[in-house]
Scaffold this active site. Structure first.
Site, PDB file in Angstrom:
ATOM      1  N   TYR A 176       0.860  -1.121  -0.096  1.00 31.23           N
ATOM      2  CA  TYR A 176      -0.045  -0.008  -0.091  1.00 31.23           C
ATOM      3  C   TYR A 176       0.798   1.152   0.083  1.00 31.23           C
ATOM      4  CZ  TYR A 176       0.856   0.583   5.008  1.00 31.23           C
ATOM      5  OH  TYR A 176       1.555   0.741   6.281  1.00 31.23           O
ATOM      6  N   CYS A 177       0.247   2.384  -0.575  1.00 38.91           N
ATOM      7  CA  CYS A 177       1.021   3.757  -0.505  1.00 38.91           C
ATOM      8  C   CYS A 177      -0.221   4.843  -0.271  1.00 38.91           C
ATOM      9  CB  CYS A 177       1.715   3.754  -1.663  1.00 38.91           C
ATOM     10  SG  CYS A 177       0.967   3.743  -3.400  1.00 38.91           S
ATOM     11  N   THR A 178       0.348   6.144  -0.270  1.00 39.82           N
ATOM     12  CA  THR A 178      -0.708   7.093  -0.041  1.00 39.82           C
ATOM     13  C   THR A 178      -2.018   6.993  -1.143  1.00 39.82           C
ATOM     14  OG1 THR A 178       1.292   8.611   0.451  1.00 39.82           O
ATOM     15  CG2 THR A 178      -0.913   9.597   0.330  1.00 39.82           C
ATOM     16  N   GLY A 204      -5.057   3.396  -2.641  1.00 39.94           N
ATOM     17  CA  GLY A 204      -4.341   3.698  -1.666  1.00 39.94           C
ATOM     18  C   GLY A 204      -5.117   4.174  -0.127  1.00 39.94           C
ATOM     19  N   ILE A 205      -3.911   4.500   0.956  1.00 37.43           N
ATOM     20  CA  ILE A 205      -4.409   4.778   2.219  1.00 37.43           C
ATOM     21  C   ILE A 205      -5.752   5.940   1.888  1.00 37.43           C
ATOM     22  CG2 ILE A 205      -3.854   5.574   4.320  1.00 37.43           C
ATOM     23  CD1 ILE A 205      -0.976   5.125   3.436  1.00 37.43           C
TER      24      ILE A 205
END
Length: 320
Positions: A176-178, A204-205
């Site tokens: 996962y990433c932003t 993403g988040i």
């Protein structure tokens, strides 16, 4: 709140990034938008801020282009602009992974996990959750139990994986990433490297935190963002502070850049300790002749020396 922050990306062919960037910058400035947009032959990656009216016009403008007709925007409310200027820049990549053999996410990428599916993965003992962001982003907030790669640049992540394969081999991997863009290419690289059962949090988040079902559950701390806000909330159910103050280890979510312009390291610091330690991460940086905190606050040489003595209480921070 009268302003909004837009976050978006899309991997799509843009034949002439230079011309596109120039025309796009003109449109953004005419509509009083501020932010950072990267354009490449492989697509577009942007985040910008403006009033609701101006951001609506931007969304409408993008959706009118057949290349971006299905573009998804992640939207945050804001009290003011989240950026100081407007930049639209042509680049070789819209996210810098710098692989010897580039990955095209339209051809190879990890399985997309919806927020609901990702929540189930967080609860699955046989799944490894891998944070694809930098260490300072992780330290401010992350998903519970996620692996923290020891990196300060995204392009260093493949090397970290190769050096830590034992943590991933034979496991279900979900990264996962932003906003999702880093994982598009990184998860594709994992697949190409031979890892099986590779997934990624779709959107993403930012998407997970706004999902009405998951409501950001299992996220601890805040999410680091690359604009004037520095951080935003994710978990709507159970908010926690996991960041630790650089000097005394107390809970802290306040990031600053070290006042030494040759260091610029990001550190979590309380307002009290920023003042006490001259906005620096270490004694070496605090005494640097071009200390920005000293200059900004017009601190006298006598006062400068007095505050440098505070570092005697934190000998572990003598050097940067």
């Amino acid at each position: 709140m009268d302003y909004r922050v837009l976050l978006y990306y899309k991997y799509v062919t843009i034949d002439d990034p230079e011309t596109f960037a120039a025309e796009h910058l003109k449109f953004c400035k005419e509509h009083h938008l501020k932010g950072r947009i990267l354009v490449s032959t492989e697509g577009i990656n942007g985040t910008l801020s403006g009033t609701k009216e101006d951001t609506d016009k931007y969304i409408e403008h993008m959706h009118a282009d057949s290349r971006f007709a299905d573009l998804t925007f992640k939207i945050d409310e804001a009290e003011s602009h989240a950026f100081k200027k407007m930049h639209v820049r042509p680049r070789r990549e819209i996210v810098a992974l710098d692989l010897e053999e580039d990955i095209n996410p339209r051809e190879i990428t990890g399985k997309y996990y919806s927020p609901k599916e990702f929540k189930a993965a967080l609860e699955d003992e046989n799944t490894v959750i891998l944070d694809a962001r930098n260490d300072y982003e992780y330290d401010l907030g992350h998903f519970r139990g996620a692996i923290r790669p020891d990196i300060t640049r995204f392009r260093d992540l493949p090397e970290w994986v190769r050096n830590n394969k034992e943590q991933l081999d034979g496991k279900n991997i979900v990264t996962y990433c932003t906003g999702g863009i880093r994982c598009e290419k990184f998860s594709g690289w994992l697949v190409k490297e031979g890892f099986e059962n590779v997934g990624q949090l779709h959107g993403g988040i930012a998407t997970y935190g706004k999902d009405p079902e998951t409501k950001g559950l299992y996220w601890d701390g805040k999410m680091y963002v690359f604009d004037e806000r520095i951080s935003v909330d994710v978990n709507q159910i159970d908010k926690t502070v996991i960041g630790k103050e650089h000097f005394d280890g107390t809970p802290c979510e306040r990031y600053i850049n070290c006042a030494n312009p040759e260091c610029n390291k990001q550190i979590l610091v309380s307002e009290e300790n920023e003042e006490k330690y001259l906005g620096a991460c270490s004694y070496d940086c605090a005494k640097h002749e071009r200390n920005r905190y000293v200059a900004r606050h017009h601190i006298s040489n006598e006062e400068w020396q007095r505050r440098l003595n505070n570092f005697k209480d934190v000998p572990e921070h003598t050097h940067a």
